[in-house]
Motif scaffolding. Sequence first.
Motif, PDB file in Angstrom:
ATOM      1  N   LEU A 106      12.787 -29.111  46.444  1.00  0.00           N
ATOM      2  CA  LEU A 106      11.813 -29.731  47.352  1.00  0.00           C
ATOM      3  C   LEU A 106      10.406 -29.159  47.201  1.00  0.00           C
ATOM      4  O   LEU A 106       9.469 -29.657  47.808  1.00  0.00           O
ATOM      5  N   THR A 107      10.260 -28.121  46.383  1.00  0.00           N
ATOM      6  CA  THR A 107       8.919 -27.530  46.257  1.00  0.00           C
ATOM      7  C   THR A 107       8.365 -27.619  44.834  1.00  0.00           C
ATOM      8  O   THR A 107       7.203 -27.327  44.614  1.00  0.00           O
ATOM      9  N   ASP A 108       9.175 -28.007  43.861  1.00  0.00           N
ATOM     10  CA  ASP A 108       8.710 -27.954  42.475  1.00  0.00           C
ATOM     11  C   ASP A 108       7.974 -29.200  41.975  1.00  0.00           C
ATOM     12  O   ASP A 108       7.395 -29.178  40.892  1.00  0.00           O
ATOM     13  N   CYS A 109       8.001 -30.264  42.730  1.00  0.00           N
ATOM     14  CA  CYS A 109       7.266 -31.447  42.280  1.00  0.00           C
ATOM     15  C   CYS A 109       5.768 -31.219  42.515  1.00  0.00           C
ATOM     16  O   CYS A 109       5.371 -30.894  43.633  1.00  0.00           O
ATOM     17  N   PRO A 110       4.926 -31.375  41.488  1.00  0.00           N
ATOM     18  CA  PRO A 110       3.495 -31.099  41.652  1.00  0.00           C
ATOM     19  C   PRO A 110       2.794 -32.022  42.640  1.00  0.00           C
ATOM     20  O   PRO A 110       1.727 -31.685  43.135  1.00  0.00           O
ATOM     21  N   VAL A 111       3.393 -33.183  42.935  1.00  0.00           N
ATOM     22  CA  VAL A 111       2.736 -34.092  43.898  1.00  0.00           C
ATOM     23  C   VAL A 111       3.578 -34.255  45.177  1.00  0.00           C
ATOM     24  O   VAL A 111       3.338 -35.170  45.957  1.00  0.00           O
ATOM     25  N   LYS A 112       4.563 -33.363  45.341  1.00  0.00           N
ATOM     26  CA  LYS A 112       5.417 -33.386  46.544  1.00  0.00           C
ATOM     27  C   LYS A 112       5.975 -34.789  46.820  1.00  0.00           C
ATOM     28  O   LYS A 112       5.886 -35.319  47.932  1.00  0.00           O
ATOM     29  N   ALA A 113       6.520 -35.389  45.771  1.00  0.00           N
ATOM     30  CA  ALA A 113       7.014 -36.768  45.906  1.00  0.00           C
ATOM     31  C   ALA A 113       8.271 -36.871  46.759  1.00  0.00           C
ATOM     32  O   ALA A 113       8.575 -37.935  47.280  1.00  0.00           O
ATOM     33  N   SER A 115      10.366 -35.846  50.091  1.00  0.00           N
ATOM     34  CA  SER A 115      10.242 -35.280  51.435  1.00  0.00           C
ATOM     35  C   SER A 115      11.309 -35.933  52.303  1.00  0.00           C
ATOM     36  O   SER A 115      12.073 -36.787  51.828  1.00  0.00           O
ATOM     37  N   LEU A 116      11.326 -35.552  53.561  1.00  0.00           N
ATOM     38  CA  LEU A 116      12.320 -36.136  54.466  1.00  0.00           C
ATOM     39  C   LEU A 116      12.095 -37.641  54.625  1.00  0.00           C
ATOM     40  O   LEU A 116      12.998 -38.387  54.986  1.00  0.00           O
ATOM     41  N   GLU A 117      10.861 -38.093  54.326  1.00  0.00           N
ATOM     42  CA  GLU A 117      10.573 -39.537  54.461  1.00  0.00           C
ATOM     43  C   GLU A 117      11.120 -40.321  53.272  1.00  0.00           C
ATOM     44  O   GLU A 117      11.103 -41.539  53.265  1.00  0.00           O
ATOM     45  N   GLY A 118      11.550 -39.629  52.207  1.00  0.00           N
ATOM     46  CA  GLY A 118      12.082 -40.334  51.029  1.00  0.00           C
ATOM     47  C   GLY A 118      11.330 -39.959  49.770  1.00  0.00           C
ATOM     48  O   GLY A 118      10.750 -38.874  49.686  1.00  0.00           O
ATOM     49  N   TYR A 119      11.322 -40.850  48.822  1.00  0.00           N
ATOM     50  CA  TYR A 119      10.775 -40.585  47.488  1.00  0.00           C
ATOM     51  C   TYR A 119       9.498 -41.408  47.321  1.00  0.00           C
ATOM     52  O   TYR A 119       9.535 -42.641  47.396  1.00  0.00           O
ATOM     53  N   ASP A 120       8.367 -40.713  47.098  1.00  0.00           N
ATOM     54  CA  ASP A 120       7.081 -41.384  46.963  1.00  0.00           C
ATOM     55  C   ASP A 120       6.907 -41.816  45.502  1.00  0.00           C
ATOM     56  O   ASP A 120       6.334 -41.096  44.678  1.00  0.00           O
ATOM     57  N   VAL A 121       7.420 -42.998  45.212  1.00  0.00           N
ATOM     58  CA  VAL A 121       7.421 -43.477  43.820  1.00  0.00           C
ATOM     59  C   VAL A 121       5.989 -43.607  43.269  1.00  0.00           C
ATOM     60  O   VAL A 121       5.714 -43.126  42.162  1.00  0.00           O
ATOM     61  N   PRO A 122       5.022 -44.207  44.000  1.00  0.00           N
ATOM     62  CA  PRO A 122       3.672 -44.344  43.427  1.00  0.00           C
ATOM     63  C   PRO A 122       3.039 -42.992  43.066  1.00  0.00           C
ATOM     64  O   PRO A 122       2.407 -42.861  42.020  1.00  0.00           O
ATOM     65  N   ALA A 123       3.245 -41.953  43.924  1.00  0.00           N
ATOM     66  CA  ALA A 123       2.659 -40.631  43.634  1.00  0.00           C
ATOM     67  C   ALA A 123       3.256 -40.060  42.358  1.00  0.00           C
ATOM     68  O   ALA A 123       2.551 -39.513  41.502  1.00  0.00           O
ATOM     69  N   CYS A 124       4.570 -40.210  42.213  1.00  0.00           N
ATOM     70  CA  CYS A 124       5.258 -39.713  41.016  1.00  0.00           C
ATOM     71  C   CYS A 124       4.716 -40.417  39.767  1.00  0.00           C
ATOM     72  O   CYS A 124       4.345 -39.776  38.790  1.00  0.00           O
ATOM     73  N   VAL A 125       4.624 -41.721  39.858  1.00  0.00           N
ATOM     74  CA  VAL A 125       4.212 -42.492  38.682  1.00  0.00           C
ATOM     75  C   VAL A 125       2.766 -42.185  38.288  1.00  0.00           C
ATOM     76  O   VAL A 125       2.462 -42.013  37.102  1.00  0.00           O
ATOM     77  N   ARG A 126       1.874 -42.059  39.287  1.00  0.00           N
ATOM     78  CA  ARG A 126       0.472 -41.719  38.988  1.00  0.00           C
ATOM     79  C   ARG A 126       0.432 -40.395  38.233  1.00  0.00           C
ATOM     80  O   ARG A 126      -0.296 -40.241  37.265  1.00  0.00           O
ATOM     81  N   HIS A 127       1.254 -39.443  38.669  1.00  0.00           N
ATOM     82  CA  HIS A 127       1.214 -38.120  38.054  1.00  0.00           C
ATOM     83  C   HIS A 127       1.750 -38.144  36.617  1.00  0.00           C
ATOM     84  O   HIS A 127       1.119 -37.611  35.705  1.00  0.00           O
TER      85      HIS A 127
END
Length: 172
Positions: A106-113, A115-127
């Motif tokens: 839960l801490t190693d993703c550079p964009v914190k994709a 979280s308890l709210e789920g998976y932030d696909v756009p943030a992951c893809v941008r990165h």
Amino acid sequence: MWRRFSAEASDYNHSLDVWCFAKISQLAEQFGATALFPVGKPYLPFQRWAIQTGEFFSSPLGLTIHREYGLWHAFRGALLFDHEIPRQKARGQISPCDTCAERPCLTDCPVKAFSLEGYDVPACVRHIRGEDTRDCSQWGCAARRACPVGIEYRYTTGQAAFHMDAFKRTLE
Ligand code: B12
Ligand code: SF4
Ligand code: SF4
């Protein structure tokens, strides 16, 4: 599976889905079952089925986790039978996540994709399309790699890059 697919990939136009379709359909025929696949809508609940076996558990990343293989597994197909098969007794295992105090996934993703709210696909893809500071495109998702369970089953670079490339293409 990866070694076998790599050797035969060119016969299947390098598509893992096409290769799995051929192999699992063959098995279904052999056992008098119907083959089901995780791709194609409506999506079938493969992860829920896996959890029902008692061998897999939900992890904070949304991926299922296995005590031995950790996060390094995927579901390529299922066989549906027209008669009931006695279920193996669940082994009463507990999830490795229950005793993982640090939860580095839960801490190693550079964009914190994640979280308890789920998976932030756009943030992951941008990165991963931009800076990709943790080389996710080459080595696979850094959050997944942070998990200490089943590290000996981590995907090799070629395999990880293949899947990340497929992931990016899916989103396109
Ligand atoms: C749509 C989908 C995606 C979408 C997710 C959209 C979103 N907003 O979350 C996208 C394309 C982004 C995606 C990405 C990935 N996915 Co995906 N995806 C699926 C798919 C085809 C359908 C999911 C679904 O809606 N199921 C229907 C519901 C009804 O099924 P269910 O079992 O009841 O639902 C479970 C899931 O929804 C899960 N869940 C909830 N939140 C999240 C978040 C994430 C990230 C995941 C993976 C699951 C998940 O919890 C539910 C209960 O267990 C499944 C295959 C399948 N048929 O399930 C694969 C699947 C979930 N994905 C998988 C994988 C491996 C990935 C990737 C890691 C691919 C990769 N790069 O290697 C990435 C994750 C991101 C990353 N950083 O690498 C695997 C997971 C294997 C496992 N160990 O659990 C599956 C099962 C495919 C497979 N062949 O094994 N995926
Ligand atoms: S790092 Fe810990 S909490 Fe995260 S998936 Fe692995 S065992 Fe579970
Ligand atoms: S692939 Fe990289 S950017 Fe995307 S969720 Fe995983 S660690 Fe985060």
